[in-house]
Scaffold this motif. Sequence first.
Motif, PDB file in Angstrom:
ATOM      1  N   TYR A 204       5.400  12.248 -10.809  1.00  0.00           N
ATOM      2  CA  TYR A 204       5.653  12.479  -9.606  1.00  0.00           C
ATOM      3  C   TYR A 204       4.112  12.587  -8.805  1.00  0.00           C
ATOM      4  N   MET A 205       3.175  13.206  -9.330  1.00  0.00           N
ATOM      5  CA  MET A 205       1.850  13.317  -8.905  1.00  0.00           C
ATOM      6  C   MET A 205       1.193  11.808  -8.835  1.00  0.00           C
ATOM      7  N   ALA A 206       1.620  10.882  -9.764  1.00  0.00           N
ATOM      8  CA  ALA A 206       1.054   9.509  -9.666  1.00  0.00           C
ATOM      9  C   ALA A 206       1.704   8.724  -8.533  1.00  0.00           C
ATOM     10  N   ALA A 207       2.970   9.026  -8.282  1.00  0.00           N
ATOM     11  CA  ALA A 207       3.662   8.619  -7.084  1.00  0.00           C
ATOM     12  C   ALA A 207       3.199   8.916  -5.805  1.00  0.00           C
ATOM     13  N   VAL A 208       2.713  10.408  -5.913  1.00  0.00           N
ATOM     14  CA  VAL A 208       2.330  10.977  -4.536  1.00  0.00           C
ATOM     15  C   VAL A 208       1.078  10.336  -4.194  1.00  0.00           C
ATOM     16  N   PHE A 209       0.112  10.333  -5.304  1.00  0.00           N
ATOM     17  CA  PHE A 209      -1.023   9.648  -5.138  1.00  0.00           C
ATOM     18  C   PHE A 209      -1.127   8.359  -4.520  1.00  0.00           C
ATOM     19  N   TRP A 210      -0.413   7.624  -5.014  1.00  0.00           N
ATOM     20  CA  TRP A 210      -0.375   6.070  -4.898  1.00  0.00           C
ATOM     21  C   TRP A 210       0.156   5.932  -3.204  1.00  0.00           C
ATOM     22  N   THR A 211       1.195   6.784  -3.070  1.00  0.00           N
ATOM     23  CA  THR A 211       1.726   6.859  -1.607  1.00  0.00           C
ATOM     24  C   THR A 211       0.501   7.159  -0.674  1.00  0.00           C
ATOM     25  N   PHE A 212      -0.065   8.096  -1.061  1.00  0.00           N
ATOM     26  CA  PHE A 212      -1.316   8.764  -0.116  1.00  0.00           C
ATOM     27  C   PHE A 212      -2.667   7.640   0.197  1.00  0.00           C
ATOM     28  N   VAL A 213      -2.549   6.890  -0.857  1.00  0.00           N
ATOM     29  CA  VAL A 213      -3.799   5.813  -0.950  1.00  0.00           C
ATOM     30  C   VAL A 213      -3.177   4.674   0.293  1.00  0.00           C
ATOM     31  N   MET A 214      -1.947   4.181   0.083  1.00  0.00           N
ATOM     32  CA  MET A 214      -1.168   3.390   1.024  1.00  0.00           C
ATOM     33  C   MET A 214      -1.492   3.987   2.543  1.00  0.00           C
ATOM     34  N   LEU A 215      -0.940   5.168   2.683  1.00  0.00           N
ATOM     35  CA  LEU A 215      -0.978   5.784   4.087  1.00  0.00           C
ATOM     36  C   LEU A 215      -2.434   5.938   4.341  1.00  0.00           C
ATOM     37  N   PHE A 216      -3.351   6.197   3.589  1.00  0.00           N
ATOM     38  CA  PHE A 216      -5.092   6.224   4.239  1.00  0.00           C
ATOM     39  C   PHE A 216      -5.485   5.029   4.533  1.00  0.00           C
ATOM     40  N   ARG A 217      -5.012   3.781   3.735  1.00  0.00           N
ATOM     41  CA  ARG A 217      -5.461   2.422   4.051  1.00  0.00           C
ATOM     42  C   ARG A 217      -4.766   1.902   5.518  1.00  0.00           C
ATOM     43  N   GLY A 218      -3.351   2.711   5.569  1.00  0.00           N
ATOM     44  CA  GLY A 218      -2.737   1.873   6.751  1.00  0.00           C
ATOM     45  C   GLY A 218      -1.703   0.772   6.512  1.00  0.00           C
TER      46      GLY A 218
END
Length: 583
Positions: A204-218
């Motif tokens: 779940y932490m891996a999924a959250v981190f990956w989602t965070f990266v996508m949101l950060f890049r936009g």
Amino acid sequence: MSPGVFLSLLLPLLCSQRAAASNQTGVRFSGTSSTMMSVNNNDDQCDSVMKYNATDRCAFVKKTPDCEMEDGFINYLDLAFCLLQPNLTPLTITLCIVWLFFLFVILGLTASKFFCPNLSAISSSLHLTHNVAAEGVTFLALGNGAPDIFSAMAAFSRPHTAGLAVGALFGAGIFVTTVVAGGVSLVKPFAVASRPFLRDVTFYMAAVFWTFVMLFRGTTTLGEILGYLALYGVYVATVIVSAYIYNRRKNFVNTDTDSVPHIPAEFNSSDSSDDDDIASSLTDGLIQHEYEYRPLMPYSESTSQILLSSLNPVDNRKWRRKSRNWKAFKVLKTPLEVLLLLCVPVVDPDKEDKNWRRPLNSLHLITAPLVSVFLFQSGEYANKMIQGQFPVWLLILLLGLFLAAIVFCTTTNDCPPKYHPVFALLGFVVSAVLISAAASEVVSLLHMLGVVLSLSNTVLGLTLLAWGNSIGDCFSDITIARQGYPRMAISACFGGIIFNMLFGVGLGCLRQMIETKSGVQFELEGLLTWILAGSLGLSLVLSFVIIPLNRFHLNRKYGIFLLIFYAVFLVIALLTEFGIIHK
């Protein structure tokens, strides 16, 4: 009353004052150019409607492409700004909250009473029920997470409503891992299974981190989304392999003991799997089913009696044991249940007759396809004409009548036909279409509430949408814990939200790519999004550190800590939304 329900009622009341204030300070849409210059440059955004005078908002909504409702049956913006008077804004908000509650009831009923049972019947027909681990992270996760996934897909269909999906998925993640897990700890302190817990939190932490990266890049790409979805495949494989290794080790130990079969003490430690709890609950269910009431003398109902009893959602024996609140809520949702029973077939593999109801199942061959075609894509295909003369819905009606007549004339009331499992597939498809249509309405309605109340999509997602989709999981998991299966409840807390996160974001982005034929762009609400993502990440890290330090024991003190954590997060999120906390 729970804090979530209280805040869900308080939030619109507080924000309606902001909406009323904007009625006094808005600028005019029509008039001189100097009037138009007083508005920000974001006039192409539907959120700008509250900057205009109340009398000009209807014209703005009708002329702005961003205000067009692509999904759903009701144009809520047109309802709020054109059909109802500006001085009726509090009434509009109240009616929308009531309708939102009704939509959540539809989502919950359809998922629990129709989608999940048919999914279970399909897995039984495919002989998958022997593998509890595989079924739990695939079919069961899909059944429990259907409202969240379809809501996320509907929100991701347009870039400016992506904040609803982000807020709902991240908000539901924080709610489940703090409020639900904390509630389970308060109700039934226990030792969590160490390896499954660490596995689920890590993924779940891996999924959250990956989602965070996508949101950060936009933005994101097709290859990244496919890899994002493949992460869940890796998770499923890990769960199945872990369960296989555990069962093989347990069987080896049982063989060596050469005594009465029992579970060794070492497997009751924090390293044990959750399969024992699941097996116990399944055994209890089978025992109850074996001794359920059956008439002593054979009794054959007529066809009309079968039809009427099939459409009765009230169990008289259960009714006598329930509380007044349960009875009142049951009375409110009974008409909806009757309508769903008319339209959605249900196959129950645990019953002798597999829930075969000859007159009702024959009727389903007419109603189910019609409901699907009228609800799919907001009825876009129902009124299409074949060669310009024959409507699609009429063709489906005629085919349904033909198939219903064949089934009714070639079957009996007592014995289900060999093709009865096909009705499970039909019920699965219809319930999925119903959930998708209700989720689209929820997203459109929340977007309108955000515009009227001057709230961001993210805060609506992390509050109303997250609470609505998660409240059922909260009650069910705490109930499971009360019955003596806290490990199963805590596994549901983490296992289900991994599926919701990866498939909600992944399938939503894929849908947007297919519809726009371009990359996905995220339009998010700045600081609040990062507070949301950071809070979820922090809660997972704290659980990953504190629980092992506590020897994997979840006690009441830790449950209270999780509830306080969620309350602090919610206060910070609302203060950020109202501008008290800012960059």
